[in-house]
Design a protein around this motif. Structure first.
Motif, PDB file in Angstrom:
ATOM      1  N   HIS A   1      41.215  43.160  48.371  1.00  0.00           N
ATOM      2  CA  HIS A   1      42.042  41.974  48.162  1.00  0.00           C
ATOM      3  C   HIS A   1      43.430  42.484  47.775  1.00  0.00           C
ATOM      4  O   HIS A   1      43.610  43.670  47.521  1.00  0.00           O
TER       5      HIS A   1
ATOM      6  N   CYS B   1      46.048  35.674  47.182  1.00  0.00           N
ATOM      7  CA  CYS B   1      45.511  36.906  47.749  1.00  0.00           C
ATOM      8  C   CYS B   1      46.298  37.193  49.017  1.00  0.00           C
ATOM      9  O   CYS B   1      46.482  36.321  49.858  1.00  0.00           O
TER      10      CYS B   1
ATOM     11  N   GLU C   1      45.734  39.929  51.164  1.00  0.00           N
ATOM     12  CA  GLU C   1      45.089  40.841  52.103  1.00  0.00           C
ATOM     13  C   GLU C   1      43.870  40.111  52.641  1.00  0.00           C
ATOM     14  O   GLU C   1      43.009  39.686  51.856  1.00  0.00           O
ATOM     15  N   TYR C   2      43.800  39.960  53.941  1.00  0.00           N
ATOM     16  CA  TYR C   2      42.695  39.179  54.511  1.00  0.00           C
ATOM     17  C   TYR C   2      41.355  39.734  54.035  1.00  0.00           C
ATOM     18  O   TYR C   2      41.065  40.918  54.200  1.00  0.00           O
ATOM     19  N   CYS C   3      40.530  38.857  53.421  1.00  0.00           N
ATOM     20  CA  CYS C   3      39.296  39.333  52.786  1.00  0.00           C
ATOM     21  C   CYS C   3      38.102  38.516  53.244  1.00  0.00           C
ATOM     22  O   CYS C   3      37.107  38.407  52.554  1.00  0.00           O
TER      23      CYS C   3
ATOM     24  N   HIS D   1      39.721  33.390  52.568  1.00  0.00           N
ATOM     25  CA  HIS D   1      40.879  34.148  52.060  1.00  0.00           C
ATOM     26  C   HIS D   1      42.106  33.271  51.806  1.00  0.00           C
ATOM     27  O   HIS D   1      42.761  33.377  50.776  1.00  0.00           O
TER      28      HIS D   1
ATOM     29  N   MET E   1      42.372  31.458  48.420  1.00  0.00           N
ATOM     30  CA  MET E   1      42.149  32.305  47.247  1.00  0.00           C
ATOM     31  C   MET E   1      43.484  32.476  46.522  1.00  0.00           C
ATOM     32  O   MET E   1      44.192  33.454  46.697  1.00  0.00           O
TER      33      MET E   1
END
Ligand code: HEC
Ligand SMILES: [Cu+2]
Length: 331
Positions: A167, A202, A204-206, A210, A213
């Protein structure tokens, strides 16, 4: 070309500009510069932008001269010396200066945290919410979720880790963006100048949820912060909502959630001990109101598809009201 298609490029330009400018304002702005660390980053951004703009204009001028300028200029520009100075020495020198300036900004927050006595908070990225842990002086810790409360005027050190995938913790109003990487501890340092509430996300693609988030950072005057932390540390003080509390434990919510001071001690989802006093629900997707609790419990898979809470779409209206009243009462 008819009138509409002639206007189209202007329309697109207008929409692009409005979108770009709207993205620069408000509670999640990278240009807000609400603390010394983010102010330095903002300054770096403007310096980079100005330098890039100057160099672009300069290069366009040189290109024009090289193509259509007087013969003397064209000869000089084609010379090996010009290529050496303009194409190698100049870029290496400019980029090195900017690089070291960037490094010094990266280090500034860390130096701050070393010289003064920082507040220690740990944030763990989870699919798709944030576990927030306040470390107390006596070695004990208090857990919360989806918001980071900090006192103003004091350096903050946030320890960033992840429970699952990568993340990225991004709080643009106060600091830069730092990744949360499996098996690794990263640290982010900043100071908040003034009380206020800003949003983070967030970056960063998680996986599935995502985009949903987010979190809030709440900066408080030091005395307010101390009072809040003492309250946060204490066990839950339910506002005498017995039916809701019974439903909560009978429905198995405590298997995933903790409410300190009750038998609910699950560790899978956010700690709910003081959930009623937080800014948002579901990692920034709903404001914290009694109705939002009803919405979340009844239809969270529609509001935040893929999230890891089991669906509970079988509660009656009155059961949802009782559960929501109990949870909102946990302030
Ligand atoms: C399988 C584990 C699990 C069970 C059982 C469970 N939850 Fe959750 N709950 C979660 C997870 C995971 C989240 C975080 C979801 C997200 O934001 O992505 C969550 C989020 C929440 C939130 C939002 C908290 C916040 O700070 O944003 C509330 C309120 C909540 N749950 C209430 C309940 C209630 C009430 C029950 C019982 C009816 C329940 N949960 C049962 C796992 C669970
Ligand atoms: Cu993410």
């Amino acid at each position: 070309m008819n009138a509409v298609s002639r206007r189209l490029p202007k329309l697109f330009l207008a929409i692009a500009l409005i979108t770009a400018v709207a993205g620069c304002s408000g509670e999640q702005s990278a240009f807000a510069g609400l603390g010394p660390v983010s102010s330095r980053i903002t300054l770096l951004t403007w310096i980079m932008f100005a330098a890039a703009a100057l160099i672009t204009v300069f290069m366009c001028g040189l290109t024009a001269l090289a193509i259509a300028g007087p013969a003397g200029w064209r000869r000089r520009l084609a010379d090996e010396k010009s290529v050496m100075w303009g194409g190698v020495v100049f870029p290496v020198a400019t980029l090195s200066v900017l690089l070291f300036y960037g490094f010094s900004i990266l280090n500034a927050g860390e130096r701050l945290a070393q010289t003064e006595n920082p507040i220690h908070i740990a944030v763990v990225g989870e699919q798709w919410w944030w576990r927030v842990i306040y470390r107390h002086g006596d070695g004990r810790a208090t857990e919360s979720a989806n918001e980071v409360r900090i006192p103003t005027g004091r350096p903050v050190e946030i320890e960033l880790t992840t429970a699952d995938v990568i993340h990225s913790f991004w709080l643009p109003a106060y600091a830069g963006k730092v990744d949360m990487i499996p098996g690794h501890v990263n640290r982010l340092h900043f100071v908040a100048d003034q009380p206020g509430v800003v949003r983070g996300q967030c970056a960063e693609y998680c996986g599935g949820a995502h985009a949903l988030m987010a979190f809030y950072a709440v900066a408080m005057a030091p005395a307010d912060y101390d009072a809040w932390l003492a309250k946060e540390r204490a066990d839950a003080q339910p506002a005498a909502r017995k039916t809701g509390e019974r439903l909560f434990s009978a429905s198995g919510c405590g298997g995933c959630h903790s409410v300190r001071g009750t038998s609910a001690d699950g560790k899978v989802g956010p700690d709910l001990t003081h959930v009623g006093g937080r800014v948002s629900l579901g990692a920034g997707i709903l404001p914290n109101t009694p109705d939002s609790f009803t919405q979340w419990i009844g239809r969270h898979q529609k509001l935040k598809p893929d999230n890891l809470m089991l669906p509970f779409d079988f509660f009656s209206e009155s059961e949802l009201r009782d559960l929501s009243a109990y949870l909102k009462g946990l302030e």
